[in-house]
Scaffold this motif. Structure first.
Motif, PDB file in Angstrom:
ATOM      1  N   THR A  11     -26.012  30.905  48.539  1.00  0.00           N
ATOM      2  CA  THR A  11     -25.294  31.688  49.544  1.00  0.00           C
ATOM      3  C   THR A  11     -24.693  32.916  48.866  1.00  0.00           C
ATOM      4  N   PRO A  12     -24.208  33.873  49.648  1.00  0.00           N
ATOM      5  CA  PRO A  12     -23.576  35.061  49.045  1.00  0.00           C
ATOM      6  C   PRO A  12     -22.327  34.722  48.235  1.00  0.00           C
ATOM      7  N   LEU A  13     -21.830  33.489  48.382  1.00  0.00           N
ATOM      8  CA  LEU A  13     -20.618  33.080  47.671  1.00  0.00           C
ATOM      9  C   LEU A  13     -20.916  32.221  46.446  1.00  0.00           C
ATOM     10  N   HIS A  14     -22.175  32.155  46.044  1.00  0.00           N
ATOM     11  CA  HIS A  14     -22.558  31.262  44.948  1.00  0.00           C
ATOM     12  C   HIS A  14     -21.770  31.560  43.673  1.00  0.00           C
ATOM     13  N   ALA A  15     -21.713  32.827  43.306  1.00  0.00           N
ATOM     14  CA  ALA A  15     -20.992  33.198  42.074  1.00  0.00           C
ATOM     15  C   ALA A  15     -19.504  32.883  42.212  1.00  0.00           C
ATOM     16  N   THR A  16     -18.989  33.028  43.433  1.00  0.00           N
ATOM     17  CA  THR A  16     -17.579  32.701  43.682  1.00  0.00           C
ATOM     18  C   THR A  16     -17.317  31.233  43.410  1.00  0.00           C
ATOM     19  N   TRP A 215     -13.594  35.893  51.455  1.00  0.00           N
ATOM     20  CA  TRP A 215     -13.218  34.581  50.872  1.00  0.00           C
ATOM     21  C   TRP A 215     -11.938  34.712  50.055  1.00  0.00           C
ATOM     22  N   GLN A 216     -11.929  35.699  49.132  1.00  0.00           N
ATOM     23  CA  GLN A 216     -10.755  35.870  48.269  1.00  0.00           C
ATOM     24  C   GLN A 216      -9.529  36.250  49.086  1.00  0.00           C
ATOM     25  N   ALA A 217      -9.732  37.078  50.116  1.00  0.00           N
ATOM     26  CA  ALA A 217      -8.594  37.504  50.943  1.00  0.00           C
ATOM     27  C   ALA A 217      -7.974  36.306  51.659  1.00  0.00           C
ATOM     28  N   ILE A 218      -8.818  35.404  52.161  1.00  0.00           N
ATOM     29  CA  ILE A 218      -8.297  34.227  52.876  1.00  0.00           C
ATOM     30  C   ILE A 218      -7.546  33.311  51.902  1.00  0.00           C
ATOM     31  N   LEU A 219      -8.127  33.085  50.726  1.00  0.00           N
ATOM     32  CA  LEU A 219      -7.446  32.217  49.753  1.00  0.00           C
ATOM     33  C   LEU A 219      -6.120  32.822  49.306  1.00  0.00           C
ATOM     34  N   HIS A 220      -6.129  34.150  49.132  1.00  0.00           N
ATOM     35  CA  HIS A 220      -4.912  34.833  48.719  1.00  0.00           C
ATOM     36  C   HIS A 220      -3.851  34.730  49.814  1.00  0.00           C
ATOM     37  N   ALA A 221      -4.276  34.993  51.049  1.00  0.00           N
ATOM     38  CA  ALA A 221      -3.332  34.939  52.172  1.00  0.00           C
ATOM     39  C   ALA A 221      -2.806  33.524  52.372  1.00  0.00           C
ATOM     40  N   GLY A 222      -3.623  32.526  52.014  1.00  0.00           N
ATOM     41  CA  GLY A 222      -3.238  31.141  52.276  1.00  0.00           C
ATOM     42  C   GLY A 222      -2.602  30.442  51.099  1.00  0.00           C
ATOM     43  N   ALA A 223      -2.440  31.159  49.987  1.00  0.00           N
ATOM     44  CA  ALA A 223      -1.968  30.500  48.760  1.00  0.00           C
ATOM     45  C   ALA A 223      -0.618  29.817  48.966  1.00  0.00           C
ATOM     46  N   SER A 224       0.309  30.523  49.614  1.00  0.00           N
ATOM     47  CA  SER A 224       1.644  29.939  49.771  1.00  0.00           C
ATOM     48  C   SER A 224       1.633  28.787  50.774  1.00  0.00           C
ATOM     49  N   ALA A 225       0.647  28.776  51.667  1.00  0.00           N
ATOM     50  CA  ALA A 225       0.532  27.675  52.635  1.00  0.00           C
ATOM     51  C   ALA A 225      -0.276  26.512  52.077  1.00  0.00           C
ATOM     52  N   GLY A 226      -0.756  26.648  50.842  1.00  0.00           N
ATOM     53  CA  GLY A 226      -1.479  25.547  50.220  1.00  0.00           C
ATOM     54  C   GLY A 226      -2.939  25.456  50.607  1.00  0.00           C
ATOM     55  N   VAL A 227      -3.527  26.588  51.019  1.00  0.00           N
ATOM     56  CA  VAL A 227      -4.954  26.595  51.369  1.00  0.00           C
ATOM     57  C   VAL A 227      -5.787  26.489  50.089  1.00  0.00           C
ATOM     58  N   VAL A 228      -6.784  25.603  50.108  1.00  0.00           N
ATOM     59  CA  VAL A 228      -7.637  25.417  48.938  1.00  0.00           C
ATOM     60  C   VAL A 228      -9.098  25.547  49.352  1.00  0.00           C
ATOM     61  N   PRO A 229      -9.966  25.929  48.401  1.00  0.00           N
ATOM     62  CA  PRO A 229     -11.400  25.872  48.699  1.00  0.00           C
ATOM     63  C   PRO A 229     -11.834  24.417  48.848  1.00  0.00           C
ATOM     64  N   ALA A 230     -12.731  24.156  49.774  1.00  0.00           N
ATOM     65  CA  ALA A 230     -13.169  22.785  50.051  1.00  0.00           C
ATOM     66  C   ALA A 230     -14.687  22.754  50.126  1.00  0.00           C
ATOM     67  N   GLY A 231     -15.262  21.662  49.644  1.00  0.00           N
ATOM     68  CA  GLY A 231     -16.714  21.582  49.505  1.00  0.00           C
ATOM     69  C   GLY A 231     -17.377  20.668  50.520  1.00  0.00           C
ATOM     70  N   LEU A 232     -18.673  20.470  50.321  1.00  0.00           N
ATOM     71  CA  LEU A 232     -19.449  19.672  51.270  1.00  0.00           C
ATOM     72  C   LEU A 232     -19.027  18.203  51.272  1.00  0.00           C
ATOM     73  N   GLY A 233     -18.454  17.719  50.162  1.00  0.00           N
ATOM     74  CA  GLY A 233     -18.003  16.334  50.120  1.00  0.00           C
ATOM     75  C   GLY A 233     -16.900  16.094  51.137  1.00  0.00           C
ATOM     76  N   ALA A 234     -15.882  16.943  51.112  1.00  0.00           N
ATOM     77  CA  ALA A 234     -14.787  16.820  52.079  1.00  0.00           C
ATOM     78  C   ALA A 234     -15.275  17.128  53.494  1.00  0.00           C
ATOM     79  N   ARG A 235     -16.203  18.066  53.606  1.00  0.00           N
ATOM     80  CA  ARG A 235     -16.759  18.372  54.933  1.00  0.00           C
ATOM     81  C   ARG A 235     -17.364  17.107  55.540  1.00  0.00           C
ATOM     82  N   ASP A 236     -18.037  16.302  54.704  1.00  0.00           N
ATOM     83  CA  ASP A 236     -18.668  15.083  55.208  1.00  0.00           C
ATOM     84  C   ASP A 236     -17.635  14.015  55.551  1.00  0.00           C
TER      85      ASP A 236
END
Lengths: 371, 123
Positions: A11-16, A215-236
Motif C-alpha cells: 500500500t502507499p503506507l508500506h514504508a510508514t 496518516w501522520q497528521a491523524i496520529l499527531h492530532a490523536g497523540a494526546s487522546a491516545g490514538v495508536v496505529p492498529a493492524g490487521l490482527g486487531a481488525r480481525d
C-alpha cells in the motif's frame, strides 16, 4: 525458487508501517501490518480511545452510466434504489445460487454513479465477475479504481473529535453509513462514517501520494487522546467481537446470504437480482444450516476449520474464533444445522483432538455503548 | 539479550538446568513471533517425556504453537500461574517457566544451543 516476498503488493503506507516497526504479514496478496504494539493493546485502544488502520488494500470498483443503478440492482443483493446520494449500504455480491462472490459496501456517489468497496483478496475476481455481469446493460461500464485510493480507518470513541481537528467538514453531521467529500489535513478526499470494528469511526479515501501525510497528521492530532496505529490482527479480533463476517472465513461461494445470517442485506422488494430465486425459496422454507455465535465453556480457543460436535457426532464447523481482548472470552462463529441453533445449547468443539465444551450465544458478542 | 545460563533449542524453547531439575520455557524470540499469549495448555505432572516430544501448546491471539521438550525426563511441576496470567510469557519470557523436568539423560543438553549460537540462529 520463487521469491514470494517480492510478489506481494504494497500500500502507499508500506514504508510508514516499516517506520513504525510493525510486524508485517502476507494477507490477500498484500504485505500488511498485522500488529504494531500488540493485538490486545491495539484492540483495547480502539474500544476505549481510537486506532488508525491502513485499509488501502481494500478494492474499489466503480459503475457509472445511465444504467448503473439497474446494473448494481442486479449484482448486489441489497436495494440500491433506497440509497440517497452520499449514503452507503452493506451488501452481498451474489452468485445465481445466492452465495457470496464477496461482501461489499455500496456507495452512491451520484444518481448514476456507484462505488463498491470490496475485499482485497477478491479484487481481480470481483472485477472480472462484475464486468461480465454488467455486459447486458447498455450503459453501465465498470472500472477498477483500486489504485486511485488509499483508505485510512480511524476507529474508536475518540475518532470524531480527533478527526474534526483536521477538517472543516462538520463530522457530527455525517450519520452512520453516510459520506461527504471533504479535506483532511489539507488533502481532498472522501470522509465516510463506516468501519469494521464495532465502534464509531471514519474511513477516509485520499489520493495514494498523500496517504503518508494524512496518516501522520491523524496520529499527531490523536497523540494526546491516545490514538495508536492498529493492524490487521486487531481488525480481525474487533470485527469478530462485533460479529461482523469475514469473507473467506464466515462465508464464501458455498454459503448463501441467508445461511450467513445476513437476510437483512437482501432487498426482497426488488423484482430480481442474482440469486433471488434461491434466496426467496430459503426465506420461505428456511435454511438447513446457519451461522451462530459460540462462547467457549472450557478453556480453549476454537479456530477456523475446527469441527463442532453434538453428542459426539460432527454437526458443523467453526468459521472464525479467537480469545477476545476486550470481552476476555473465547468466542467463535460456526455453521450448525438450523434445528440445533438455539441459544444456550451445549456443543463441543474438537480443539486439535480434545473436545472442549461450548455453548451457542446471541450475536453480536459486543455492542458499543450508545452515548 | 539471551541469558548465558540457559540452553536453547532451534524450536525456540529454553532450559535452565538446576541441580536436580530443569525449567523449560519459550524464548523472547518465540514470544515476539507469537504476539499476545492468551492460553498455555499445560501437561500432567508425572508425564515422562522423550527429547523433542510435544508437551503442550501455547496460543496467542493469532496462532497456535506446539511446545517441544528440550530434554528427556519426567515432569515434576507445571507453572499453574500461567493459566490465569499467560501474558507473563510475553512480559518476562526467560523467567516464565512452563514445565519443570527431572532430566533422565544429561547428555541431551549437549545437543542444545548456547546463548551465542541461539542468537546467531535467530539473527
Amino acid at each position: 525458487m520463487v521469491d514470494t516476498q517480492t510478489a506481494l503488493k504494497q500500500t502507499p503506507l508500506h514504508a510508514t508501517h516499516l517506520g513504525h516497526r510493525a510486524r508485517m504479514v502476507a494477507f490477500g496478496g498484500w504485505d500488511m501490518p498485522v500488529e504494531y504494539s500488540g493485538i490486545s493493546d491495539e484492540h483495547l485502544a480502539v474500544r476505549t480511545r481510537a486506532g488508525l488502520f491502513d485499509v488501502s488494500h481494500m478494492g474499489e470498483i466503480e459503475i457509472a452510466g445511465s444504467d448503473a443503478l439497474a446494473a448494481v440492482q442486479q449484482i448486489s443483493a441489497n436495494d440500491a434504489s433506497r440509497l440517497a446520494i452520499g449514503q452507503i449500504q452493506y451488501s452481498a455480491l451474489t452468485t445465481e445460487q445466492g452465495t457470496f462472490v464477496d461482501d461489499l459496501l455500496v456507495y452512491r456517489m451520484a444518481d448514476d454513479h456507484f462505488l463498491l468497496v470490496v475485499n482485497a483478496s477478491n479484487i481481480d475476481k470481483d472485477f472480472a465477475w462484475i464486468r461480465t455481469q454488467v455486459q447486458p446493460f447498455a450503459d453501465a461500464p465498470a472500472v477498477n479504481t483500486s489504485s486511485r485510493y488509499a483508505l485510512l480507518a480511524l476507529q474508536g470513541p475518540a475518532a470524531v473529535d480527533v478527526l474534526q481537528t483536521l477538517t472543516a467538514t462538520p463530522l457530527a453531521d455525517i450519520r452512520y453509513y453516510w459520506f461527504e467529500p471533504g479535506e483532511i489535513a489539507g488533502v481532498r478526499g472522501t470522509i465516510s462514517r463506516t468501519g469494521y470494528s464495532g465502534e464509531d469511526g471514519f474511513e477516509v479515501f485520499v489520493p495514494p501520494a498523500h496517504a503518508p501525510a494524512v496518516w501522520q497528521a491523524i496520529l499527531h492530532a490523536g497523540a494526546s487522546a491516545g490514538v495508536v496505529p492498529a493492524g490487521l490482527g486487531a481488525r480481525d479480533t474487533l470485527r469478530l467481537e462485533a460479529s461482523m463476517r469475514l469473507f473467506g472465513n464466515d462465508m464464501d461461494e458455498t454459503t448463501t446470504v441467508l445461511e450467513a445470517g445476513l437476510g437483512w442485506v437482501v432487498g426482497w422488494k426488488k423484482p430480481t437480482f442474482n440469486g433471488a430465486g434461491v434466496l426467496r425459496a430459503q426465506k420461505a422454507n428456511g435454511v438447513t444450516r446457519t451461522l451462530v455465535g459460540i462462547e467457549m465453556v472450557d478453556r480453549a480457543i476454537a479456530r477456523h476449520g475446527y469441527p463442532v460436535l453434538l453428542d459426539g457426532q460432527p454437526v458443523g464447523v467453526v468459521t472464525s474464533g479467537t480469545q477476545t481482548p476486550f470481552l476476555k472470552k473465547a468466542i467463535a462463529m460456526a455453521y450448525v444445522p438450523a434445528d440445533l441453533a438455539q441459544h444456550d445449547r451445549e456443543l463441543h468443539v474438537d480443539v486439535r483432538g480434545r473436545l472442549a465444551a461450548a455453548r451457542i450465544v446471541p450475536m453480536p458478542f459486543y455492542k458499543r455503548p450508545r452515548s | 539479550m539471551y541469558p548465558a545460563d540457559l540452553k536453547y533449542t532451534k524450536d525456540h524453547e529454553w532450559i535452565r538446568v538446576d541441580t536436580d531439575a530443569a525449567d523449560v520455557g519459550i524464548t523472547d524470540f518465540a514470544q515476539q513471533q507469537l504476539g499476545d499469549v492468551v492460553f498455555v495448555e499445560l501437561p500432567q505432572v508425572g508425564r515422562v517425556l522423550s527429547q523433542g516430544e510435544v508437551f503442550g501448546t501455547i496460543e496467542s491471539v493469532k496462532a497456535v504453537s506446539e511446545l517441544f521438550s528440550p530434554v528427556a525426563g519426567e515432569i515434576v511441576a507445571v507453572n499453574d500461574a500461567l493459566t490465569s496470567a499467560p501474558e507473563q510469557v510475553n512480559a518476562d519470557p526467560h523467567t516464565a517457566w512452563i514445565i519443570r523436568v527431572r532430566t533422565s539423560n544429561p547428555s541431551d543438553l549437549d545437543a542444545l544451543l548456547d546463548a551465542e549460537a541461539y542468537t546467531q540462529h535467530v539473527g
